[in-house]
Design a protein around this motif. Structure first.
Motif, PDB file in Angstrom:
ATOM      1  N   GLU A 572     -43.359  63.406 -75.446  1.00 32.57           N
ATOM      2  CA  GLU A 572     -44.682  62.794 -75.592  1.00 32.57           C
ATOM      3  C   GLU A 572     -44.654  61.718 -76.676  1.00 32.57           C
ATOM      4  O   GLU A 572     -45.271  60.657 -76.543  1.00 32.57           O
ATOM      5  N   ILE A 573     -43.899  61.986 -77.747  1.00 34.60           N
ATOM      6  CA  ILE A 573     -43.794  60.987 -78.827  1.00 34.60           C
ATOM      7  C   ILE A 573     -43.108  59.713 -78.319  1.00 34.60           C
ATOM      8  O   ILE A 573     -43.554  58.590 -78.595  1.00 34.60           O
ATOM      9  N   LEU A 574     -42.017  59.869 -77.557  1.00 36.51           N
ATOM     10  CA  LEU A 574     -41.320  58.696 -77.035  1.00 36.51           C
ATOM     11  C   LEU A 574     -42.203  57.896 -76.090  1.00 36.51           C
ATOM     12  O   LEU A 574     -42.164  56.650 -76.092  1.00 36.51           O
ATOM     13  N   GLU A 575     -42.980  58.547 -75.268  1.00 41.11           N
ATOM     14  CA  GLU A 575     -43.880  57.825 -74.360  1.00 41.11           C
ATOM     15  C   GLU A 575     -44.882  57.008 -75.143  1.00 41.11           C
ATOM     16  O   GLU A 575     -45.185  55.849 -74.808  1.00 41.11           O
ATOM     17  N   ALA A 576     -45.407  57.576 -76.249  1.00 44.96           N
ATOM     18  CA  ALA A 576     -46.384  56.862 -77.075  1.00 44.96           C
ATOM     19  C   ALA A 576     -45.712  55.671 -77.771  1.00 44.96           C
ATOM     20  O   ALA A 576     -46.292  54.583 -77.870  1.00 44.96           O
ATOM     21  N   LEU A 577     -44.488  55.886 -78.273  1.00 42.07           N
ATOM     22  CA  LEU A 577     -43.790  54.772 -78.935  1.00 42.07           C
ATOM     23  C   LEU A 577     -43.470  53.650 -77.949  1.00 42.07           C
ATOM     24  O   LEU A 577     -43.544  52.461 -78.292  1.00 42.07           O
ATOM     25  N   ASN A 578     -43.104  53.989 -76.731  1.00 40.49           N
ATOM     26  CA  ASN A 578     -42.832  52.972 -75.709  1.00 40.49           C
ATOM     27  C   ASN A 578     -44.079  52.148 -75.421  1.00 40.49           C
ATOM     28  O   ASN A 578     -44.024  50.922 -75.280  1.00 40.49           O
ATOM     29  N   THR A 579     -45.235  52.849 -75.348  1.00 42.63           N
ATOM     30  CA  THR A 579     -46.496  52.124 -75.128  1.00 42.63           C
ATOM     31  C   THR A 579     -46.795  51.199 -76.296  1.00 42.63           C
ATOM     32  O   THR A 579     -47.251  50.069 -76.118  1.00 42.63           O
ATOM     33  N   GLU A 580     -46.510  51.654 -77.506  1.00 39.05           N
ATOM     34  CA  GLU A 580     -46.759  50.840 -78.691  1.00 39.05           C
ATOM     35  C   GLU A 580     -45.915  49.559 -78.676  1.00 39.05           C
ATOM     36  O   GLU A 580     -46.406  48.474 -79.003  1.00 39.05           O
ATOM     37  N   LEU A 581     -44.635  49.688 -78.274  1.00 42.12           N
ATOM     38  CA  LEU A 581     -43.778  48.500 -78.264  1.00 42.12           C
ATOM     39  C   LEU A 581     -44.195  47.492 -77.216  1.00 42.12           C
ATOM     40  O   LEU A 581     -43.841  46.309 -77.301  1.00 42.12           O
ATOM     41  N   HIS A 582     -44.936  47.924 -76.191  1.00 42.33           N
ATOM     42  CA  HIS A 582     -45.385  46.987 -75.151  1.00 42.33           C
ATOM     43  C   HIS A 582     -46.684  46.288 -75.515  1.00 42.33           C
ATOM     44  O   HIS A 582     -47.180  45.472 -74.735  1.00 42.33           O
ATOM     45  N   ARG A 583     -47.250  46.616 -76.663  1.00 35.45           N
ATOM     46  CA  ARG A 583     -48.442  45.890 -77.102  1.00 35.45           C
ATOM     47  C   ARG A 583     -48.014  44.524 -77.655  1.00 35.45           C
ATOM     48  O   ARG A 583     -47.085  44.433 -78.428  1.00 35.45           O
ATOM     49  N   VAL A 631     -35.261  55.744 -70.645  1.00 30.44           N
ATOM     50  CA  VAL A 631     -34.719  54.405 -70.795  1.00 30.44           C
ATOM     51  C   VAL A 631     -35.062  53.864 -72.172  1.00 30.44           C
ATOM     52  O   VAL A 631     -35.825  54.469 -72.924  1.00 30.44           O
ATOM     53  N   LEU A 632     -34.477  52.714 -72.517  1.00 33.12           N
ATOM     54  CA  LEU A 632     -34.753  52.091 -73.804  1.00 33.12           C
ATOM     55  C   LEU A 632     -36.250  51.939 -74.028  1.00 33.12           C
ATOM     56  O   LEU A 632     -37.007  51.563 -73.121  1.00 33.12           O
ATOM     57  N   LEU A 633     -36.685  52.202 -75.244  1.00 36.25           N
ATOM     58  CA  LEU A 633     -38.071  51.940 -75.607  1.00 36.25           C
ATOM     59  C   LEU A 633     -38.344  50.443 -75.504  1.00 36.25           C
ATOM     60  O   LEU A 633     -37.564  49.621 -75.993  1.00 36.25           O
ATOM     61  N   GLY A 634     -39.427  50.089 -74.859  1.00 33.37           N
ATOM     62  CA  GLY A 634     -39.780  48.677 -74.705  1.00 33.37           C
ATOM     63  C   GLY A 634     -39.210  48.032 -73.464  1.00 33.37           C
ATOM     64  O   GLY A 634     -39.550  46.890 -73.158  1.00 33.37           O
ATOM     65  N   LEU A 635     -38.354  48.738 -72.706  1.00 37.06           N
ATOM     66  CA  LEU A 635     -37.748  48.149 -71.514  1.00 37.06           C
ATOM     67  C   LEU A 635     -38.701  48.195 -70.330  1.00 37.06           C
ATOM     68  O   LEU A 635     -38.821  47.216 -69.588  1.00 37.06           O
ATOM     69  N   MET A 636     -39.386  49.322 -70.144  1.00 36.42           N
ATOM     70  CA  MET A 636     -40.324  49.497 -69.037  1.00 36.42           C
ATOM     71  C   MET A 636     -41.640  50.015 -69.586  1.00 36.42           C
ATOM     72  O   MET A 636     -41.687  50.766 -70.573  1.00 36.42           O
ATOM     73  N   ALA A 637     -42.742  49.613 -68.933  1.00 39.98           N
ATOM     74  CA  ALA A 637     -44.065  50.027 -69.417  1.00 39.98           C
ATOM     75  C   ALA A 637     -44.221  51.545 -69.362  1.00 39.98           C
ATOM     76  O   ALA A 637     -44.867  52.151 -70.227  1.00 39.98           O
TER      77      ALA A 637
END
Length: 711
Positions: A572-583, A631-637
């Motif tokens: 859950e933390i990684l999903e939130a961080l991935n969303t943050e990097l896509h902002r 996958v890498l954080l920030g690679l896919m939404a």
């Protein structure tokens, strides 16, 4: 003005065929030279085979053995046998006269021209019996020598009538001393004359024109410069001219064809220049000869053979009949034409031009490159020196006026730069180097100048100055960034190692940066104890370096710690961080592993985002844990991150590491198996501390290592 024609009548296939024929002729000539002695040897070998009742090969072996025993050459011994000595020839030494005459006869059969026949006779036999020179005379006239080998001596002469393919000739042998020939020797010479007559019937010689009619022409041609030759016609049975024979050729012509004058004389024209038939030049020569009308061909490209290879030459030809001969001359224009083309090409490639002003006559000469540099059409003609300023950019007129002052008043060389408006609307920067020539009285009568286009050079200098300024700014920014990097490292990593104990667990970590590494790649690791006693672990690296990598690390580390303390699972933390990097407009990327050790259950729950899976070291054996999806954080939404669970036993080691540890300094396709063997070895030697202290030696850049030890 030279008009240049280009003839494509002779195809590449035709040229190749001609070249092959010429090479074959040269090979045949070499074989003829080898056969000059081979014929006598073969004849002797056959006679021995018959008399000894054996095969030819054994007969030749017998001949070679007897040659060695007698210390006499094989060909001389063969000549003795053919001369009638029979078997006795191998036992008793005979008189050498007949032997040498036979050698001369054998060599004569290999001759391909009258001069060659005279040379072979003298060198391959007659010189050994006292003959000083061998000559062929037209109708026996001593002033009309058709071919000669050896010096023209005044000794005793022996003559024999010979009929060549197209003329009655006389073979004349000049003896250094009176020969005093025995009857057998005279019969041998008579037999040789018959052989020469047989060979002569297949050889062409120059038409028997009285020598005094041609001597003056040859003398004139030898004295003047140029490529010329005198040709005699060759007729067929119906009286039609089917070829010409070269009676005389100038030295320049021999240089053109790569053959000596002696090689050219006696050659047939179509053998020498077969392409003339295809271009119609040969027919024009025949017409000029038959109708006594001069022929002239303007400058045209022809493909001739030079040492068996085709060469494309620019030639101008003329032909005129003189008596019974055809006088042909040709002018080789390639050198001048090629030189002009090279100068023009040099001007085009180098952006150069030449100008000359003759102040005494008013004549002005501009090269094509000079017209091009000043953007002036050649049809408009050159500009006078005092009107040169009208062609330059108005702001640069002063430079041209200074040029004229230096050349005409001060009479010193000048070197100036100015701009010239070009018809395409652009400005060209021209450098003009000029000097003036003066008369003995001190008056300027000639000005010569070389102009060059330096536009690109000046543009490059401007670009270089701007680039140097930009590089200076970049160096200042780089220095500021390095200082900021140093400060950031001190802020983010005040200590390079961590060592934390928790119930049933001990965590050791190391963040390592080489001293010479000025980049900030933002590899990171973190370990903290949650309020419920669980251990939170994080490790990762940022894609990129510098300030942007530092900013991305900030957006990951502290939110991950806060959410971990709040009890959020790793996925859950990684999903939130991935969303943050896509902002924002541009998404940055990072690899990361998050883990939570449940102390009460001795269980490790972990997730990964495009990062290397940790290694479990149990009972001395290392293996990489199966990685959950991510996958890498920030690679896919929407990354779709999963979780994995590992139950730990006492003395288990879980080793987390960034790619700098795995891939640094390893020239193998897959270094992970080798790295795990190294973990096993180090743990067996000194436990977790040895792994932590030694594994960093394999890294060649910034990297992190985190070891979890179960108690």
């Amino acid at each position: 003005m030279i008009t240049v024609l280009d003839n494509d009548d002779v195809t590449d296939d035709g040229i190749d065929w001609i070249a092959r024929v010429r090479r074959l002729e040269e090979e045949v000539s070499g074989l003829r030279r080898a056969l000059r002695t081979r014929g006598t040897i073969e004849q002797a070998k056959g006679m021995l085979a018959e008399r000894l009742q054996t095969d030819p090969e054994r007969a030749f072996k017998h001949l070679s053995q007897q040659s060695q025993k007698r210390n006499i050459s094989v060909v001389d011994l063969a000549a003795d046998i053919v001369a009638g000595k029979g078997e006795k020839a191998v036992k008793t030494p005979p008189s050498g006269f007949g032997r040498h005459i036979l050698r001369a006869a054998g060599a004569a059969s290999a001759a391909a021209s009258l001069p060659e026949l005279a040379e072979f006779l003298l060198n391959d036999g007659l010189a050994q019996v006292g003959v000083e020179s061998v000559a062929f005379l037209a109708d026996g006239d001593p002033t009309r020598i058709l071919a000669m080998a050896g010096p023209a001596g005044k000794g005793t002469k022996t003559s024999y009538p010979v009929q060549t393919a197209n003329a009655a000739t006389t073979l004349v042998l000049t003896w250094a001393e009176p020969p005093g020939l025995a009857p057998a020797d005279k019969r041998a010479l008579d037999a040789l004359a018959e052989v020469v007559a047989g060979v002569g019937r297949r050889l062409w010689c120059p038409v028997s024109t009285p020598w005094d009619q041609l001597h003056w022409l040859h003398t004139v041609l030898a004295a003047v410069f140029g490529q010329g030759k005198v040709l005699s016609p060759v007729y067929d049975s119906s009286g039609q001219v089917v070829d010409f024979v070269v009676d005389f050729a100038t030295r320049e012509l021999s240089d053109l064809f790569g053959r000596s004058s002696a090689d050219l004389i006696g050659s047939r024209l179509l053998d020498l220049e077969p392409h003339l038939a295809g271009l119609g030049i040969f027919d024009a020569y025949v017409k000029a000869y038959n109708e006594s009308e001069p022929y002239e061909r303007p400058a045209s490209y022809e493909t001739v053979l030079y040492r068996g290879r085709p060469r494309r030459l620019l030639l101008r030809r003329r032909a005129v009949r003189v008596g019974d001969q055809l006088l042909v001359s040709q002018q080789h224009l390639d050198h001048a034409q090629r030189q002009n083309e090279q100068v023009l090409q040099m001007e085009i490639i180098g952006g150069l031009g030449f100008g000359e002003w003759d102040l005494a006559t008013g004549e002005i000469l501009w090269s094509p490159g000079f017209y091009e540099l000043f953007g002036r059409e050649a049809s408009a003609g050159p500009s006078a020196l005092d009107r040169l300023s009208k062609l330059v950019y108005p702001e640069d007129i002063g430079a041209v006026q200074g040029l004229l002052t230096s050349l005409l008043e001060l009479k010193v060389p000048a070197d100036v730069e100015f701009r010239v408006p070009h018809p395409n609307g652009k400005l060209r920067t021209i450098r003009l180097v000029a000097e003036s020539k003066t008369t003995p009285q001190g008056d300027v009568h000639l000005v010569q100048a070389v102009a060059s286009d330096i536009t690109e050079g000046r543009t490059a200098e401007d670009v270089l100055r701007r680039t140097e300024a930009q590089l200076g700014e970049q160096r200042m920014r780089a220095a500021a960034e390095r200082e900021m990097t140093r400060q950031m490292r001190e802020i983010w990593y005040p200590a390079t190692a961590l060592d934390i104990d928790a119930p049933g667990l001990r965590v050791r970590g190391q963040h390592w940066v080489p001293q010479e590494d000025r980049r900030f790649q933002a590899d990171f690791l973190d370990a903290t104890t949650a309020a419920d006693g669980d251990m939170l672990l994080a490790i990762g690296d940022i894609v990129g370096s510098g300030l942007a990598a530092a900013a991305t690390m900030t957006r990951l580390m502290y939110p991950a710690r806060v959410m971990g303390h709040a009890g959020s699972p790793p996925a859950e933390i990684l999903e939130a961080l991935n969303t943050e990097l896509h902002r924002g407009d541009q998404a940055h990327m990072a690899g990361m592993v998050l883990a939570r050790f449940l102390t009460s259950e001795r269980t490790l729950i972990w997730s990964q985002a495009g990062h290397l899976a940790p290694v479990l070291l149990r009972n001395g054996t290392a293996r990489q844990l199966p990685a959950p999806p991510g996958v890498l954080l920030g690679l896919m939404a929407h990354g779709g991150y999963g979780q994995a669970v590992a139950k730990l036993e006492p003395k288990d080691l879980i080793i987390f590491f960034t790619d700098g540890v795995a891939f640094g300094r390893r020239a193998v396709a897959d270094p992970l198996p080798l790295l795990m063997r190294e973990f096993e070895r180090l743990a067996g030697i000194g436990g977790p501390r040895a792994v932590l202290e030694t594994a960093m030696e394999f890294s060649d850049g910034e990297s992190c290592l985190l070891i979890v030890e179960a108690k």
